[in-house]
Enzyme design. Structure first.
Site, mmCIF file in Angstrom:
data_model
loop_
_atom_site.group_PDB
_atom_site.id
_atom_site.type_symbol
_atom_site.label_atom_id
_atom_site.label_comp_id
_atom_site.label_asym_id
_atom_site.label_seq_id
_atom_site.Cartn_x
_atom_site.Cartn_y
_atom_site.Cartn_z
ATOM 1 N N TYR A 82 0.297 -2.905 -11.928
ATOM 2 C CA TYR A 82 -1.114 -3.112 -12.273
ATOM 3 C C TYR A 82 -1.410 -2.638 -13.701
ATOM 4 O O TYR A 82 -2.481 -2.118 -13.994
ATOM 5 C CB TYR A 82 -2.037 -2.422 -11.248
ATOM 6 C CG TYR A 82 -1.742 -2.862 -9.833
ATOM 7 C CD1 TYR A 82 -2.061 -4.156 -9.408
ATOM 8 C CD2 TYR A 82 -1.107 -2.009 -8.924
ATOM 9 C CE1 TYR A 82 -1.763 -4.584 -8.121
ATOM 10 C CE2 TYR A 82 -0.805 -2.425 -7.632
ATOM 11 C CZ TYR A 82 -1.138 -3.710 -7.244
ATOM 12 O OH TYR A 82 -0.840 -4.136 -5.976
ATOM 13 N N GLU B 280 5.412 -5.328 2.291
ATOM 14 C CA GLU B 280 4.925 -6.158 1.177
ATOM 15 C C GLU B 280 4.400 -5.308 0.013
ATOM 16 O O GLU B 280 3.236 -5.389 -0.371
ATOM 17 C CB GLU B 280 3.776 -7.010 1.728
ATOM 18 C CG GLU B 280 3.330 -8.137 0.870
ATOM 19 C CD GLU B 280 2.229 -8.894 1.611
ATOM 20 O OE1 GLU B 280 2.480 -10.039 1.970
ATOM 21 O OE2 GLU B 280 1.135 -8.336 1.831
ATOM 22 N N CYS C 237 -14.227 -1.127 -28.778
ATOM 23 C CA CYS C 237 -15.573 -0.762 -29.164
ATOM 24 C C CYS C 237 -16.389 -0.524 -27.897
ATOM 25 O O CYS C 237 -17.271 -1.314 -27.542
ATOM 26 C CB CYS C 237 -16.154 -1.878 -30.009
ATOM 27 S SG CYS C 237 -17.596 -1.342 -30.866
ATOM 28 N N GLU C 238 -16.027 0.539 -27.169
ATOM 29 C CA GLU C 238 -16.675 0.841 -25.890
ATOM 30 C C GLU C 238 -16.334 2.283 -25.529
ATOM 31 O O GLU C 238 -15.161 2.668 -25.532
ATOM 32 C CB GLU C 238 -16.145 -0.142 -24.826
ATOM 33 C CG GLU C 238 -16.780 0.065 -23.510
ATOM 34 C CD GLU C 238 -16.789 -1.176 -22.609
ATOM 35 O OE1 GLU C 238 -16.759 -2.322 -23.101
ATOM 36 O OE2 GLU C 238 -16.841 -0.952 -21.397
ATOM 37 N N GLY D 63 0.788 -1.234 0.000
ATOM 38 C CA GLY D 63 0.000 0.000 0.000
ATOM 39 C C GLY D 63 0.810 1.268 0.000
ATOM 40 O O GLY D 63 0.236 2.352 0.101
ATOM 41 N N TYR E 57 -10.638 2.656 -12.143
ATOM 42 C CA TYR E 57 -10.585 3.488 -10.927
ATOM 43 C C TYR E 57 -10.645 4.984 -11.221
ATOM 44 O O TYR E 57 -10.550 5.794 -10.288
ATOM 45 C CB TYR E 57 -9.278 3.258 -10.151
ATOM 46 C CG TYR E 57 -8.893 1.822 -9.971
ATOM 47 C CD1 TYR E 57 -9.621 0.980 -9.123
ATOM 48 C CD2 TYR E 57 -7.796 1.292 -10.635
ATOM 49 C CE1 TYR E 57 -9.257 -0.342 -8.958
ATOM 50 C CE2 TYR E 57 -7.433 -0.032 -10.469
ATOM 51 C CZ TYR E 57 -8.170 -0.840 -9.639
ATOM 52 O OH TYR E 57 -7.806 -2.153 -9.476
#
Ligand code: LLP
Length: 412
Positions: A371, A262, A335-336, A221, A305
């Site tokens: 990510y 971590e 296509c969105e 985090g 997000y």
């Protein structure tokens, strides 16, 4: 400017050789981030952020241990050369649930398990009395850069709710499970005020455990800047808060636990860029859309997000595109209508003041090492992009581009 340490010329050369879209990572930037956390006894990489084998091998070479959250991530850890046995402490499996195959596997290979639910503890106790375990506790509050990355508090599915600690300890004793440590990961994106609450909660929990706690883990985090002007985390301040907590535990119990951290994002985010090619530049009313050959099938964070990634344009020779700023939205080919990289939470399209590129120029998304590739998909039957790592000034292909034939081979 983006923080990867990669030059425009290098980015352009890799794009010319490997085609686009392509992910590029700078090994030295990852090593620099690792060095900032050396005060901790153990740095355990949360490989969900980027689990390419070459990245895992780089972590291992630098003395970083690894966290796996699925059977597949265990395979990756072992393929990178990590040893599974809990006694070596190299791999920990962290989850809230274990499917049957994973349960068999962690027992067979004696992999330490960080349990996020009483059922996990129970299943391990039944299957393999004596198994080494960590307990991941939800202290009752959390924090995150988005509601979707908050992993503590009463709305989170993660961890053992603090009120059930005593019950879980009885299961632990009945199964003679070995307590390796206590773990708390309360969300992605840290602020210090919040962090001292987490540290205090860890000290209080350790007291309730009434047995030696050899290790404590601060979870991940650690926040990293995405926008120009955002300050990087003060890792020494972060360490000091946790170091005080573990010393308080030592004073209380007579055993000073080892301190683990971590992180995923902190280690790899800055090192990576996603590079796409500009394929269309069109005016819509009084604003511009620049449309690329890469979309949220590659970099999903803005669409999921509303996350911010800096974008800059380069000529094919790797020079910054120059010119007056125009209001520009940068979008992908899917296509969105949500396939827009420049958007805020709730999907509001953000037109950024940028110089207008030409078709054939490159778009470079910064801070995409975490990510990014690991959250890519095959939506619209788009093959996974290639990945390249630059080490000692030399680019090396670390994942070949997937082909549609690879995808079709699974079907029939
Ligand atoms: N440890 C545990 C138990 C976790 O659940 C996570 C992240 C980490 C460590 C690493 O967190 P980090 O240091 O990378 O913040 N896909 C989202 C992030 C989801 C994080 C999930 N758990 C994003 O793109 O922001």
């Amino acid at each position: 400017m983006e923080r990867s340490g990669l030059s425009g010329q290098m980015i352009a050369a890799v794009a010319a050789t490997n085609g686009t879209p392509v992910w590029i990572y700078d090994a030295a930037t990852i090593e620099g981030q690792i060095a900032k956390l050396k005060s901790f006894d153990t740095i355990r990489y949360a490989q969900k952020a980027n689990s390419n084998l070459s990245i895992l091998k780089l972590m291992r070479r630098n003395g970083v241990k690894v966290d796996s959250v699925s059977n597949g991530e265990l395979d990756r850890a072992l393929a990178a050369g990590y040893s599974p046995e809990a006694e070596k402490g190299e791999v920990v499996f962290t989850a809230d649930v274990m499917d049957r195959a994973t349960l068999e596997r962690v027992v067979a290979q004696r992999i330490a398990v960080n349990c996020g639910s009483p059922d996990m503890v129970r299943q391990l106790a039944e299957k393999n009395p004596g198994h080494p375990v960590w307990l991941r506790i939800n202290p009752g509050f959390g924090h995150g850069h988005s509601a979707k990355t908050n992993t503590g508090g009463p709305s989170s599915k993660h961890g053992i709710w603090h009120e059930y600690l005593d019950e879980v300890l009885s299961i632990l004793d009945a199964g003679n499970l070995q307590l390796e440590g206590l773990h708390m990961h309360i969300g992605s994106g840290v602020d210090y005020q919040h962090l001292s609450r987490v540290c205090d909660a860890m000290v209080a929990l350790t007291q309730r455990v009434r047995r030696p706690v050899p290790n404590i883990s601060a979870g991940g985090g650690l926040s990293t800047p995405y926008r120009a002007g955002e300050k990087p985390l003060d890792t020494e301040h972060y360490f000091r808060l946790w170091d005080e907590a573990r010393n308080a535990i030592g004073n209380m119990t007579g055993t000073v636990p080892k301190l683990e951290i971590e992180p995923g994002r902190f280690l790899v985010s800055h090192s990576g860029v996603l590079v796409g090619e500009v394929r269309a530049v069109k005016k819509v009313a009084d604003k511009w859309y620049v449309i690329l050959d890469t979309g949220f099938n590659e970099l999903a964070r803005p669409a999921i997000y509303g996350a911010y990634h800096e974008v800059s344009f380069l000529t094919p020779a790797g020079e910054p595109v120059k010119g007056p700023a125009h209001p520009i939205a940068v979008a992908g080919p899917l296509c969105e209508s949500g396939d827009v990289f420049t958007q805020g939470e709730g999907g509001v399209v953000d037109f950024r003041p940028l110089p207008l590129p030409k078709v054939g120029d490159l778009a470079v998304f910064g801070d995409a090492g975490a990510y990014g590739a690991s959250m890519s998909s095959n939506y619209n039957t788009r093959p996974l992009a290639a990945e390249v790592m630059v080490e000692g000034g030399e680019p090396r292909l670390i994942r070949r581009r997937q082909t549609v034939a690879d995808l079709l081979a699974l079907e029939g």
